[in-house]
Design an enzyme around this catalytic site. Structure first.
Site, PDB file in Angstrom:
ATOM      1  N   GLN A 110       1.002  -1.946  -0.243  1.00  0.00           N
ATOM      2  CA  GLN A 110       0.072   0.057   0.139  1.00  0.00           C
ATOM      3  C   GLN A 110       0.441   1.352  -0.231  1.00  0.00           C
ATOM      4  O   GLN A 110       0.839   2.467  -1.298  1.00  0.00           O
ATOM      5  CB  GLN A 110      -0.871   0.085   1.269  1.00  0.00           C
ATOM      6  N   TRP A 111       1.871   1.168   0.723  1.00  0.00           N
ATOM      7  CA  TRP A 111       2.711   2.344   0.953  1.00  0.00           C
ATOM      8  C   TRP A 111       3.237   2.742  -0.403  1.00  0.00           C
ATOM      9  O   TRP A 111       3.197   4.063  -0.715  1.00  0.00           O
ATOM     10  CB  TRP A 111       3.758   1.829   2.024  1.00  0.00           C
ATOM     11  N   GLU A 121      14.063  -0.232  -0.294  1.00  0.00           N
ATOM     12  CA  GLU A 121      14.103  -2.073   0.244  1.00  0.00           C
ATOM     13  C   GLU A 121      15.360  -3.322   0.497  1.00  0.00           C
ATOM     14  O   GLU A 121      15.514  -2.530  -0.415  1.00  0.00           O
ATOM     15  CB  GLU A 121      12.391  -2.703  -0.064  1.00  0.00           C
ATOM     16  N   ASP A 214       9.732  14.595   1.266  1.00  0.00           N
ATOM     17  CA  ASP A 214       9.534  16.349   1.268  1.00  0.00           C
ATOM     18  C   ASP A 214       8.369  16.178   2.038  1.00  0.00           C
ATOM     19  O   ASP A 214       7.578  15.311   1.966  1.00  0.00           O
ATOM     20  CB  ASP A 214       9.824  16.851   0.218  1.00  0.00           C
ATOM     21  N   ARG A 225      -3.114   8.460   5.692  1.00  0.00           N
ATOM     22  CA  ARG A 225      -3.169   7.132   5.861  1.00  0.00           C
ATOM     23  C   ARG A 225      -3.571   7.188   7.134  1.00  0.00           C
ATOM     24  O   ARG A 225      -3.428   6.262   7.420  1.00  0.00           O
ATOM     25  CB  ARG A 225      -1.616   6.537   6.153  1.00  0.00           C
TER      26      ARG A 225
END
Lengths: 307, 307, 307, 307
Positions: A110-111, A121, A214, A225
């Site tokens: 989702q992120w 990652e 940013d 979220r």
């Protein structure tokens, strides 16, 4: 991870010997946060690795645009509120933050849809993932909502809850067993390539990344979220981040709370209703011209609850 | 500008009282540069306002991806060279820089085409531009190239040069006169709106902005703009920035020099020629299968000169 | 321009022989618009060169996300309204439009700040600009606002207007004269390089470009630039584009009008006031807790006028 | 999926009744491809849903930049080759493609790292995933490379292969069983919320999305993912896409092949060696100044094989 820059618990060290003098903008409350993991969910965390800028940097950038003479016109917090209210986003882009986050893969998916960010990652092509997966706490083991296809309903209880938890835990454990057997024992029998073995892992497995963005894009992330409609498992990360931002740029945070988190937007038709109501008319859905869904959301906004 | 954060000469102050302790990554050579204007062209400058990260931050991010055990495999500079060589760009995105730049508008129009950056420009809708415009030094007053529509030819000399310079200077001066008359004297007679008056200004007028980007995108900018084919007036800014980057991230800079600035790329057909040449064959344009332009560029690359 | 794909007036031909069969989504009203210039300002225009998708493409993309069974839940227009209301922006990104725009350079400089777009601009490094510059019509020759540093006040009249217009026109004409003299006559005397000569041009000179963006980002552009606070000279382009979008994706346009253009956003403190007012209380600025500016904007929003 | 725009096999219909006249650029070979699924892996596919532009659109955009008179200078394919060779990327951004892709989740996680694209993914928060997961064909069941942490070694054979395949298949089957039990049977006992149940799924499960990008970014994707070093499971999608692009923009494709796919880049130190070799010197790694890794890659580039 046991690399150079990571301690035994897979966390980057912000070593005391790194402490030094700087003439850059510093935010004292952020200095205290540097490198300290904020626990999230059962095995996750979020930590600040670096940051650039503070409230004054937002003001400084805005003043370049406004130029001469704005100094006396409004104080810094007022200018920041003005920028937020009028969607002048570029001064907020002058602040940057870099985080180290450990999170379940289904949350990471989702992120990552927030594209305006830099990401590194942990790669399961190169490396082996630790045996860690997310299991909801009993109070978050929600049933599917009957009315809302996207939402959660009541929390499961009793046998239903226990069965679901056991199933999640047992299958994830089996998945990690399979993953390790696929990788082999490093002996004579060759293991499956890491890039293939990883596909046996469940979406509840934890991954980790560096994520840098940013402040403008961070606010956008938080608006979506940290919202009550966001899935609980990503919302807790967003809420932890809200605390960080409050420390980092307190004036910008206060403006964000007022003009975004606690704000309501009314459509043209909703504004027409509102004007009638303020004039004393009793408006109903029938006379509003709105659909049932819009009317329900309109009522919720006026009452100050989630629709 | 005379705002809060800017000194009398329109420059942001990096005040001594801002100096403080930080546990963030610091680059000592950059601390020395903070706030110091590097003069560029006749009235322009470039200064570092803030930065995030250093060579070690690139390595740290790469190690998150590579995970366990890479520590012993190669040293930091070697890892950075590997990342650069194999176009692994995300670790370079973990470093960020914020600049204050004063530059002619026609240069700003080229610069802004690099979209992956954050920008706050001085607004002539709100504010009045100072009477400053760019006039080339005599040695940069180049004639149009006869062979290359994009390029410069020989430098103008004698009367031609003098006439061109005088014309540029006189007309820009007249333009600023007109601009000021349009704005009015602040007396009873109303002046034209600033947002309209500005359109009388020439493209040689100076503007200024805050420009913030990450190291990966900065390298992309430098590859295009520190190139001999770039227009001189933007190249000098790029060259000044190269010096800054060399101080900031020396290992990344060295890799960038080797693998980008001083590198050559050969097409499939050029590689075929190269292999024949290494086997001892004397290849000509006729036998190369390349067009005249490609052949000329191929020869230039082999000889190490600009095509 | 006299290139391949451009007709004598510098406009790309959408030739009848290009007409053909397609199985892609087509929007009939857009087919009628293809290649037809919409005049804007005194010498500018805007034309549609190509487009991808239609209202159905938005729905199609949304249904991939929603999956099984949403068909019966709400009709297409309702789904589009739902997406717009809840800031689900990705389905709108599935539509794309490509425009050819001719516009003054000072307008182009505002426009280009919208970064999420693809741009090919006419290059004055390579080519020579036509002698065309913008002069405001008398009714748009506004004085500087006394109260609002960014705004326009009353329209200049009489001698003031005439003097301003003459000054703008005379200086721009002189600038183009200088530009042409700098470029030389193509005879024996070398002209200044085009990339240098262009800096004599005024910001009122016209440039042109191809500009391509997706519908989500186009809506963002229109929200900021079709707004009454936008400068008139860019707003007219935005307004012309609104007409195009209305033809292209009528359902999305209607949702955009209701939920963006005609919507109002109220901050947390404003919502608190609104609730008190709906409960019958007479709230004043003093009792509102809002600043004078916020209160003025709040009153304007309730009354339905620009603040 | 059984929604409006999708047929029974979860595929968007490009219905004959959608066929119509258009004056937009059309690419006949792409019309033939519209809606037709190209099978990839065991259950995946890739299909073209829409496209914008063709080779002529690239040329048209380039000519806006180059302006007058370039027509005669070089033909269209030559101009496209020139653009590609000199990294003039903006004209390629004028073409856009929209795809529907079905792919394993672990492939989707690599793919999504290419940020400059528009994405609508099937949401397992709203919907239930079909029981489909990826199992490698026996010839792709590679062991971990002993020498390269990122790579594959020899293919597993015999019992090792059979055991690995069985393990992958059995565990994925169990995971889908658990997923379905968690979701419940729609009877009285409440099922776990879909957004939670999905985390039991393995990374080999298939997802699907609409993915839209411009040609420049697509080329960047293909350069990285159609490369021999890319993981096989994403490379097959990239290779299928290469065939699509070859049909869509044949001139741009040919230039991409020559200047990117089949090109080699040599660093400054490698160029120095190359010049010595062309002058007849026998250079060894020792005398080259390169590291072992660089020298090996240099030799591979000269020989035309993957390093």
């Amino acid at each position: 991870m046991d690399g150079n820059a990571l301690d035994e618990r897979g966390q980057p060290e912000i070593a005391p010997e790194n402490a030094g003098e700087t003439r850059r903008a510093t935010a004292p409350a952020m200095e205290a946060r540097l490198g300290a993991a904020i626990p999230v969910l059962d095995h996750g965390f979020l930590r600040v690795v670096d940051y650039m800028g503070d409230d004054a940097a937002i003001v400084q950038a805005a003043r370049v645009s406004y130029g001469r003479g704005t100094k006396s016109a409004r104080d810094d917090a007022g200018l920041i509120r003005y920028l937020m209210r009028h969607w002048h986003s570029t001064p907020f882009e002058m602040c940057e933050i870099k985080l180290h986050v450990k999170l379940p893969i289904f949350v990471a998916r989702q992120w990552i849809r927030h594209r305006t960010a830099n990401v590194n990652e942990y790669s399961a092509r190169y490396s082996i993932l630790d045996r860690e997966f997310y299991t909801p706490a009993p109070e978050h083991l929600a049933a599917q909502s009957a009315s809302n296809r996207q939402g959660r309903g009541a929390v499961l209880a009793g046998d239903d809850a226990e069965a679901a938890l056991r199933l999640l835990r047992d299958e994830a454990t089996r998945d990690f067993d399979a993953y390790e057997r696929l990788l082999g024992d490093g002996g004579d029998r060759p293991g499956l390539a890491r890039e293939l073995a990883r596909m046996a892992l469940p979406l509840s497995a934890y991954t980790q990344w560096y994520w840098k963005t940013d402040l403008h894009n961070l606010f956008h992330f938080l608006r979506l979220r940290a919202d009550p409609h966001a899935q609980y498992e990503i919302r807790v990360y967003a809420e932890a981040l809200c605390e960080v931002v409050r420390d980092w740029v307190p004036a910008a945070w206060a403006a964000f709370e007022d003009y975004r988190l606690n704000a309501e937007t009314f459509s043209g038709p909703a504004m027409a209703c509102l004007r009638r109501m303020l004039a004393g008319e009793a408006v109903t859905q029938d006379s509003s011209g709105m659909s049932a869904g819009e009317w329900r959301e309109f009522q919720a906004a006026l009452a100050g609850r989630a629709a």
